[in-house]
Enzyme design. Structure first.
Site, PDB file in Angstrom:
ATOM      1  N   SER A  15       0.770  -1.148  -0.001  1.00  0.00           N
ATOM      2  CA  SER A  15       0.170   0.011   0.240  1.00  0.00           C
ATOM      3  C   SER A  15       0.948   1.232  -0.026  1.00  0.00           C
ATOM      4  O   SER A  15       2.084   1.148   0.440  1.00  0.00           O
ATOM      5  CB  SER A  15      -0.900   0.044   1.341  1.00  0.00           C
ATOM      6  OG  SER A  15      -1.747   1.129   1.266  1.00  0.00           O
ATOM      7  N   LEU A  17       3.102   4.326   0.080  1.00  0.00           N
ATOM      8  CA  LEU A  17       4.503   4.649  -0.153  1.00  0.00           C
ATOM      9  C   LEU A  17       5.219   3.373  -0.628  1.00  0.00           C
ATOM     10  O   LEU A  17       6.163   3.329  -1.496  1.00  0.00           O
ATOM     11  CB  LEU A  17       5.345   5.609   0.800  1.00  0.00           C
ATOM     12  CG  LEU A  17       4.777   6.638   1.322  1.00  0.00           C
ATOM     13  CD1 LEU A  17       5.497   7.597   2.379  1.00  0.00           C
ATOM     14  CD2 LEU A  17       4.324   7.714   0.025  1.00  0.00           C
ATOM     15  N   ASP A  57       4.930  -9.567   9.910  1.00  0.00           N
ATOM     16  CA  ASP A  57       4.889  -8.568  10.719  1.00  0.00           C
ATOM     17  C   ASP A  57       6.380  -7.975  11.193  1.00  0.00           C
ATOM     18  O   ASP A  57       6.945  -8.965  11.564  1.00  0.00           O
ATOM     19  CB  ASP A  57       4.232  -9.286  12.118  1.00  0.00           C
ATOM     20  CG  ASP A  57       4.032  -8.200  13.364  1.00  0.00           C
ATOM     21  OD1 ASP A  57       4.513  -7.005  12.836  1.00  0.00           O
ATOM     22  OD2 ASP A  57       3.349  -8.416  14.221  1.00  0.00           O
ATOM     23  N   CYS A  84       9.030   0.757   4.689  1.00  0.00           N
ATOM     24  CA  CYS A  84       7.833   1.421   4.598  1.00  0.00           C
ATOM     25  C   CYS A  84       6.549   1.130   5.264  1.00  0.00           C
ATOM     26  O   CYS A  84       5.870   1.800   5.623  1.00  0.00           O
ATOM     27  CB  CYS A  84       7.269   1.658   3.021  1.00  0.00           C
ATOM     28  SG  CYS A  84       8.490   2.461   2.007  1.00  0.00           S
ATOM     29  N   TYR A 159       4.177   8.478  17.724  1.00  0.00           N
ATOM     30  CA  TYR A 159       4.403   8.309  16.305  1.00  0.00           C
ATOM     31  C   TYR A 159       5.593   9.321  16.009  1.00  0.00           C
ATOM     32  O   TYR A 159       6.761   8.697  15.459  1.00  0.00           O
ATOM     33  CB  TYR A 159       3.322   9.036  15.467  1.00  0.00           C
ATOM     34  CG  TYR A 159       3.606   9.019  13.724  1.00  0.00           C
ATOM     35  CD1 TYR A 159       3.448   7.612  13.192  1.00  0.00           C
ATOM     36  CD2 TYR A 159       4.029  10.149  13.126  1.00  0.00           C
ATOM     37  CE1 TYR A 159       3.719   7.731  12.067  1.00  0.00           C
ATOM     38  CE2 TYR A 159       4.113  10.065  11.834  1.00  0.00           C
ATOM     39  CZ  TYR A 159       3.790   9.026  11.195  1.00  0.00           C
ATOM     40  OH  TYR A 159       4.206   8.758   9.785  1.00  0.00           O
ATOM     41  N   PHE A 192       1.529  12.961   2.427  1.00  0.00           N
ATOM     42  CA  PHE A 192       1.429  12.047   0.886  1.00  0.00           C
ATOM     43  C   PHE A 192      -0.099  11.254   0.695  1.00  0.00           C
ATOM     44  O   PHE A 192      -0.434  11.107   1.912  1.00  0.00           O
ATOM     45  CB  PHE A 192       2.444  10.926   1.025  1.00  0.00           C
ATOM     46  CG  PHE A 192       3.785  11.389   0.124  1.00  0.00           C
ATOM     47  CD1 PHE A 192       4.629  12.310   1.253  1.00  0.00           C
ATOM     48  CD2 PHE A 192       4.116  11.013  -1.150  1.00  0.00           C
ATOM     49  CE1 PHE A 192       5.955  12.849   0.551  1.00  0.00           C
ATOM     50  CE2 PHE A 192       5.593  11.704  -1.521  1.00  0.00           C
ATOM     51  CZ  PHE A 192       6.146  12.681  -0.720  1.00  0.00           C
TER      52      PHE A 192
HETATM   53  N1  NAD Z   1       1.395   9.015   3.875  1.00  0.00           N
HETATM   54  C1  NAD Z   1       1.969   9.968   4.609  1.00  0.00           C
HETATM   55  O1  NAD Z   1       1.802  11.403   4.432  1.00  0.00           O
HETATM   56  C2  NAD Z   1       3.207   9.778   5.387  1.00  0.00           C
HETATM   57  C3  NAD Z   1       3.944  10.929   5.860  1.00  0.00           C
HETATM   58  C4  NAD Z   1       5.137  10.693   6.401  1.00  0.00           C
HETATM   59  C5  NAD Z   1       5.504   9.137   7.020  1.00  0.00           C
HETATM   60  N2  NAD Z   1       4.906   8.463   6.444  1.00  0.00           N
HETATM   61  C6  NAD Z   1       5.275   6.907   6.672  1.00  0.00           C
HETATM   62  O2  NAD Z   1       5.521   6.172   5.417  1.00  0.00           O
HETATM   63  C7  NAD Z   1       5.369   4.635   5.594  1.00  0.00           C
HETATM   64  C8  NAD Z   1       4.275   4.257   4.734  1.00  0.00           C
HETATM   65  O3  NAD Z   1       2.986   4.777   4.925  1.00  0.00           O
HETATM   66  P1  NAD Z   1       1.778   5.080   4.002  1.00  0.00           P
HETATM   67  O4  NAD Z   1       1.270   6.303   3.920  1.00  0.00           O
HETATM   68  O5  NAD Z   1       2.236   4.413   2.627  1.00  0.00           O
HETATM   69  O6  NAD Z   1       0.738   3.999   4.650  1.00  0.00           O
HETATM   70  P2  NAD Z   1      -0.227   2.837   4.146  1.00  0.00           P
HETATM   71  O7  NAD Z   1      -1.099   2.500   5.360  1.00  0.00           O
HETATM   72  O8  NAD Z   1      -0.621   3.077   2.974  1.00  0.00           O
HETATM   73  O9  NAD Z   1       0.895   1.530   4.063  1.00  0.00           O
HETATM   74  C9  NAD Z   1       1.567   1.050   5.168  1.00  0.00           C
HETATM   75  C10 NAD Z   1       1.714  -0.473   4.962  1.00  0.00           C
HETATM   76  O10 NAD Z   1       2.232  -1.054   5.990  1.00  0.00           O
HETATM   77  C11 NAD Z   1       1.713  -2.265   6.592  1.00  0.00           C
HETATM   78  N3  NAD Z   1       2.000  -2.623   7.798  1.00  0.00           N
HETATM   79  C12 NAD Z   1       1.421  -1.809   8.801  1.00  0.00           C
HETATM   80  N4  NAD Z   1       2.048  -2.643   9.830  1.00  0.00           N
HETATM   81  C13 NAD Z   1       2.881  -3.585   9.534  1.00  0.00           C
HETATM   82  C14 NAD Z   1       3.409  -4.669  10.185  1.00  0.00           C
HETATM   83  N5  NAD Z   1       3.560  -4.811  11.388  1.00  0.00           N
HETATM   84  N6  NAD Z   1       4.486  -5.355   9.579  1.00  0.00           N
HETATM   85  C15 NAD Z   1       4.160  -5.232   8.173  1.00  0.00           C
HETATM   86  N7  NAD Z   1       3.657  -4.415   7.509  1.00  0.00           N
HETATM   87  C16 NAD Z   1       2.743  -3.864   8.153  1.00  0.00           C
HETATM   88  C17 NAD Z   1       0.222  -2.036   6.022  1.00  0.00           C
HETATM   89  O11 NAD Z   1      -0.466  -3.446   5.937  1.00  0.00           O
HETATM   90  C18 NAD Z   1       0.275  -1.175   4.920  1.00  0.00           C
HETATM   91  O12 NAD Z   1       0.431  -2.069   3.566  1.00  0.00           O
HETATM   92  C19 NAD Z   1       4.687   4.672   7.167  1.00  0.00           C
HETATM   93  O13 NAD Z   1       5.867   4.352   7.909  1.00  0.00           O
HETATM   94  C20 NAD Z   1       4.252   6.330   7.660  1.00  0.00           C
HETATM   95  O14 NAD Z   1       4.496   6.395   8.900  1.00  0.00           O
HETATM   96  C21 NAD Z   1       3.779   8.555   5.704  1.00  0.00           C
END
Ligand code: NAD
Length: 253
Positions: A15, A17, A57, A84, A159, A192
């Site tokens: 999913s 990023l 996990d 990610c 966080y 994002f």
């Molecule tokens: N979207 C934003 O604006 C943003 C901003 C700053 C940082 N981030 C960071 O970017 C990263 C990706 O976020 P995103 O926005 O793509 O989120 P998202 O929810 O779209 O994707 C996160 C993915 O991580 C997986 N996941 C969650 N817990 C897990 C675990 N314990 N083991 C394995 N997989 C697991 C989920 O199943 C999901 O597929 C995260 O670390 C988030 O904190 C996102």
């Protein structure tokens, strides 16, 4: 490092990023392994890009050890690892119902920080087995922090602390792995457009987007992925955390 035919592990690649990164790495010729809690979605993405999907996990030692061993058995030792996987629940330290449950704080640290370290330790061990390229490189690790590591908002204590840990982890890891030809960098994204943000009510999304100086829109996963590919490509970039945020500086709330 040239990504062609290199084994690339992307945690959270089902999913957002991670998915954007998995797609970009596959397009550039890497052999991609998606490690995610959600196996169905991970499989769907992996099938589209000609990669493999493994349930994992990241916060669990045995689960990650098994998944990384499967990657090595199926594709060979990993040369690129992108962290990610992450979660972002918001909660005040002391809310209306009293102090935050310690378990809530612990969970975020376990997934975002311990999970990043977990994949890092296992990926780096595999990278050390690879033959170096002409530049002496054996591998590249990219982790995902957040601008919350620097300007955590009210409700983001866990966080922000987890992402601050990811920032702090980057330099000592780069220093330790220097002798093995493994570089370690991190990206601190702003806002994002991923399921993590797009699940919020529209008025919250609009209000968040308006805080972005330029461009005043959410970043796209492919824009994040471009920086990952640059970090993999650019041999001199090491031990660095790069903000990718439209000049955003988050306010207290
Ligand atoms: N979207 C934003 O604006 C943003 C901003 C700053 C940082 N981030 C960071 O970017 C990263 C990706 O976020 P995103 O926005 O793509 O989120 P998202 O929810 O779209 O994707 C996160 C993915 O991580 C997986 N996941 C969650 N817990 C897990 C675990 N314990 N083991 C394995 N997989 C697991 C989920 O199943 C999901 O597929 C995260 O670390 C988030 O904190 C996102």
């Amino acid at each position: 490092m040239d990504v062609k035919d290199v084994v690339a592990v992307v945690s959270g690649g089902a999913s957002g990023l991670g998915e954007g990164t998995a797609r970009a790495l596959a397009s550039a010729g890497a052999k991609v392994a998606i490690l995610d809690m959600g196996l169905d979605k991970a499989k769907a993405v992996a099938d589209e890009i000609g990669g493999i999907a493994l349930q994992c996990d990241v916060s669990d030692a045995v689960s990650a050890e098994q998944a990384m061993a499967d990657v090595e058995a199926q594709l060979g030792p990993c040369g690129i690892a992108v962290n990610c996987a992450g979660i972002a629940p918001a909660k005040r330290i002391v809310g209306r119902e009293g102090p935050q449950a310690l378990e809530d704080f612990n969970k975020v640290i376990q997934v975002n920080l311990v999970g990043t370290f977990n994949i890092m330790r296992l990926a780096a061990a595999q990278m050390q087995k690879r033959d170096p390229n002409a530049d002496g490189e054996r591998g590249v690790i990219v982790s995902t922090a957040s601008v919350a590591a620097f300007e955590g908002q009210i409700g983001q204590a866990a966080y922000a602390a987890s992402k601050g840990g990811v920032v702090a982890l980057t330099l000592p890891a780069a220093r330790e792995f220097a002798k093995s030809g493994i570089r370690v960098n991190a990206i601190a994204p702003g806002l994002f457009g991923t399921p993590m943000l797009l699940g919020m009510p529209q008025e919250v999304q609009d209000s968040l987007a308006s805080t972005l100086p330029f461009p005043s829109r959410f970043g796209k996963p492919e824009e994040y992925a471009k920086l990952v590919l640059h970090m993999v490509d650019n041999a001199i970039m090491n031990g660095e955390v790069v903000r990718l945020d439209s000049a955003l500086r988050m306010q207290p709330k």
